[in-house]
Design a protein around this motif. Structure first.
Motif, PDB file in Angstrom:
ATOM      1  N   SER A   1       8.094  61.511  -9.615  1.00 29.28           N
ATOM      2  CA  SER A   1       7.085  62.190  -8.812  1.00 29.28           C
ATOM      3  C   SER A   1       6.377  63.302  -9.573  1.00 29.28           C
ATOM      4  N   ASN A   2       6.865  63.639 -10.761  1.00 34.28           N
ATOM      5  CA  ASN A   2       6.191  64.653 -11.582  1.00 34.28           C
ATOM      6  C   ASN A   2       4.813  64.191 -12.018  1.00 34.28           C
ATOM      7  N   MET A   3       4.660  62.880 -12.192  1.00 31.03           N
ATOM      8  CA  MET A   3       3.374  62.268 -12.530  1.00 31.03           C
ATOM      9  C   MET A   3       2.735  62.860 -13.802  1.00 31.03           C
ATOM     10  N   GLY A   4       3.572  63.293 -14.726  1.00 36.10           N
ATOM     11  CA  GLY A   4       3.055  63.845 -15.968  1.00 36.10           C
ATOM     12  C   GLY A   4       2.512  65.255 -15.860  1.00 36.10           C
ATOM     13  N   LEU A   5       2.628  65.876 -14.674  1.00 38.92           N
ATOM     14  CA  LEU A   5       2.078  67.215 -14.483  1.00 38.92           C
ATOM     15  C   LEU A   5       2.845  68.271 -15.281  1.00 38.92           C
ATOM     16  N   GLY A   6       4.113  68.001 -15.580  1.00 44.27           N
ATOM     17  CA  GLY A   6       4.870  68.938 -16.392  1.00 44.27           C
ATOM     18  C   GLY A   6       4.266  69.094 -17.777  1.00 44.27           C
ATOM     19  N   ARG A   7       3.870  67.972 -18.363  1.00 41.41           N
ATOM     20  CA  ARG A   7       3.241  68.012 -19.687  1.00 41.41           C
ATOM     21  C   ARG A   7       1.886  68.721 -19.618  1.00 41.41           C
ATOM     22  N   VAL A   8       1.137  68.459 -18.548  1.00 40.98           N
ATOM     23  CA  VAL A   8      -0.153  69.137 -18.362  1.00 40.98           C
ATOM     24  C   VAL A   8       0.049  70.649 -18.298  1.00 40.98           C
ATOM     25  N   CYS A   9       1.067  71.052 -17.568  1.00 38.99           N
ATOM     26  CA  CYS A   9       1.348  72.474 -17.416  1.00 38.99           C
ATOM     27  C   CYS A   9       1.722  73.108 -18.751  1.00 38.99           C
ATOM     28  N   ARG A  10       2.617  72.475 -19.482  1.00 41.61           N
ATOM     29  CA  ARG A  10       3.057  73.034 -20.762  1.00 41.61           C
ATOM     30  C   ARG A  10       1.948  73.026 -21.809  1.00 41.61           C
ATOM     31  N   ARG A  11       1.018  72.091 -21.659  1.00 37.46           N
ATOM     32  CA  ARG A  11      -0.078  71.989 -22.632  1.00 37.46           C
ATOM     33  C   ARG A  11      -1.226  72.955 -22.342  1.00 37.46           C
ATOM     34  N   TYR A  12      -1.615  73.095 -21.074  1.00 37.58           N
ATOM     35  CA  TYR A  12      -2.851  73.814 -20.769  1.00 37.58           C
ATOM     36  C   TYR A  12      -2.659  75.211 -20.178  1.00 37.58           C
ATOM     37  N   VAL A  13      -1.529  75.470 -19.506  1.00 40.92           N
ATOM     38  CA  VAL A  13      -1.333  76.802 -18.925  1.00 40.92           C
ATOM     39  C   VAL A  13      -1.311  77.895 -20.003  1.00 40.92           C
ATOM     40  N   PRO A  14      -0.620  77.706 -21.151  1.00 38.16           N
ATOM     41  CA  PRO A  14      -0.708  78.745 -22.200  1.00 38.16           C
ATOM     42  C   PRO A  14      -2.136  78.973 -22.679  1.00 38.16           C
ATOM     43  N   GLU A  15      -2.928  77.905 -22.713  1.00 37.99           N
ATOM     44  CA  GLU A  15      -4.325  78.049 -23.128  1.00 37.99           C
ATOM     45  C   GLU A  15      -5.106  78.896 -22.126  1.00 37.99           C
TER      46      GLU A  15
ATOM     47  N   SER B   1     -11.383  69.698 -19.365  1.00 37.15           N
ATOM     48  CA  SER B   1     -11.903  68.932 -18.232  1.00 37.15           C
ATOM     49  C   SER B   1     -10.772  68.223 -17.500  1.00 37.15           C
ATOM     50  N   PHE B   2     -11.085  67.763 -16.297  1.00 38.40           N
ATOM     51  CA  PHE B   2     -10.101  66.993 -15.526  1.00 38.40           C
ATOM     52  C   PHE B   2      -9.713  65.724 -16.270  1.00 38.40           C
ATOM     53  N   LYS B   3     -10.666  65.116 -16.977  1.00 36.97           N
ATOM     54  CA  LYS B   3     -10.381  63.892 -17.726  1.00 36.97           C
ATOM     55  C   LYS B   3      -9.345  64.141 -18.810  1.00 36.97           C
ATOM     56  N   GLN B   4      -9.466  65.266 -19.514  1.00 38.19           N
ATOM     57  CA  GLN B   4      -8.490  65.595 -20.557  1.00 38.19           C
ATOM     58  C   GLN B   4      -7.088  65.763 -19.963  1.00 38.19           C
ATOM     59  N   MET B   5      -7.008  66.464 -18.843  1.00 40.67           N
ATOM     60  CA  MET B   5      -5.714  66.670 -18.200  1.00 40.67           C
ATOM     61  C   MET B   5      -5.139  65.356 -17.694  1.00 40.67           C
ATOM     62  N   PHE B   6      -6.006  64.507 -17.164  1.00 42.15           N
ATOM     63  CA  PHE B   6      -5.547  63.212 -16.651  1.00 42.15           C
ATOM     64  C   PHE B   6      -4.988  62.350 -17.772  1.00 42.15           C
ATOM     65  N   ILE B   7      -5.654  62.341 -18.924  1.00 42.11           N
ATOM     66  CA  ILE B   7      -5.176  61.543 -20.058  1.00 42.11           C
ATOM     67  C   ILE B   7      -3.812  62.046 -20.525  1.00 42.11           C
ATOM     68  N   THR B   8      -3.640  63.367 -20.565  1.00 44.08           N
ATOM     69  CA  THR B   8      -2.357  63.950 -20.957  1.00 44.08           C
ATOM     70  C   THR B   8      -1.250  63.562 -19.982  1.00 44.08           C
ATOM     71  N   ALA B   9      -1.545  63.663 -18.670  1.00 48.79           N
ATOM     72  CA  ALA B   9      -0.563  63.313 -17.643  1.00 48.79           C
ATOM     73  C   ALA B   9      -0.228  61.827 -17.691  1.00 48.79           C
TER      74      ALA B   9
ATOM     75  N   VAL C   1       3.543  57.338 -18.577  1.00 42.56           N
ATOM     76  CA  VAL C   1       3.793  56.025 -19.168  1.00 42.56           C
ATOM     77  C   VAL C   1       5.008  56.089 -20.090  1.00 42.56           C
ATOM     78  N   SER C   2       5.102  57.164 -20.880  1.00 44.27           N
ATOM     79  CA  SER C   2       6.248  57.340 -21.768  1.00 44.27           C
ATOM     80  C   SER C   2       7.546  57.403 -20.977  1.00 44.27           C
TER      81      SER C   2
END
Length: 259
Positions: free
Chosen positions: A32-46, A194-202, A207-208
């Motif tokens: 259920s994380n749906m890749g949002l953890g990676r999005v958070c770790r990648r973009y929140v520091p930015e 952009s939302f597209k960048q975050m979606f690709i990361t998630a 998938v992994s």
């Protein structure tokens, strides 16, 4: 201590059901994380470096909202599946506990997202550790002082729910308080992803995870239950939890946080 208490207080079939439910919950947290953890770790520091306080708070709330929605949707789906096929994992005698643990999955999934992803990305590991300690301490106290002669899985489920709700609220409160107290100024030369960048990361992260799902410990736990029954699952679950506990405190993994 908690592992020993549960092993003593729960009967073998109940402990097997508990170990199975923990395996289901672990899979539920990650799915259920749906890749949002990676999005958070990648973009929140930015955002923390380049964006204003309001922009940072906005993206945190958006990720939290998506995480909450995905947890609710996954929990509803899991509830209907558990009602239709309870005999598959030999949980037909524990339906009340299953229903409560599904709610636990929603709260704990959100709590883990805050502790592991958001607080870590904001360099607030101290609050994350305090939230985790608080959850485990509450559960330990509730289990240790449970005086009911027939301690069962339903009571344990209510205790887990109480501990998860309190720890999640604690972590969310201190995170939002910290963000609200920041005085960040937006960098005019920085462009928000952009939302597209975050979606690709998630999508890549999800998938992994799905590719490694079949070989995970949780999947093997469910397979053991389905093939050998609750008592075998109890033995395997206890050994697995003990192994994970010991491995966590070996020097090789104890110092991973420093790295």
């Amino acid at each position: 201590m908690l592992l020993r208490l549960l092993g003593r207080k729960l009967e073998a079939p109940a402990y097997g059901a508990y170990a199975t439910l923990v395996g289901i919950l672990e899979l539920g947290y990650d799915t259920s994380n749906m890749g949002l953890g990676r999005v958070c770790r990648r973009y929140v520091p930015e955002y923390r470096i380049h964006a204003s306080t309001n922009a940072l708070l906005k993206v945190i709330i958006q990720i939290l909202s998506l995480r909450t929605l995905s947890s609710i949707v996954f929990a509803i789906g899991l509830y209907f599946i558990s009602r239709q096929f309870p005999q598959f994992l030999h949980l037909e005698d524990y339906q009340s506990a299953v229903a409560i643990y599904i709610i636990v999955m929603a709260f704990e999934g959100l709590g883990r997202s805050i502790r592991d992803d958001m607080l870590g990305a904001l360099l607030l590991q101290k609050i994350a550790q305090m939230g985790l300690v608080l959850r485990n301490l509450i559960l330990l106290i509730l289990v240790a002082f449970a005086t009911t002669p027939l301690f069962d899985l339903t009571q344990l489920a209510w205790m887990e729910l109480a501990a998860s709700v309190i720890a999640t609220v604690f972590s969310a409160f201190w995170m939002l308080r910290h963000i609200s107290g920041l005085l960040l100024v937006a960098n005019d030369t920085w462009q928000a992803p952009s939302f597209k960048q975050m979606f690709i990361t998630a999508r890549a992260m999800q998938v992994s995870f799905l590719l490694t799902l079949a070989t995970s410990q949780q999947a093997f736990m469910l397979f053991t239950n389905a093939m050998l029954g609750l008592e075998a699952a109890a033995i395997f679950g206890f050994a697995r939890n003990l192994n994970n506990f010991l491995r966590r405190y070996l020097p090789a993994e104890l110092l991973m946080g420093l790295i």
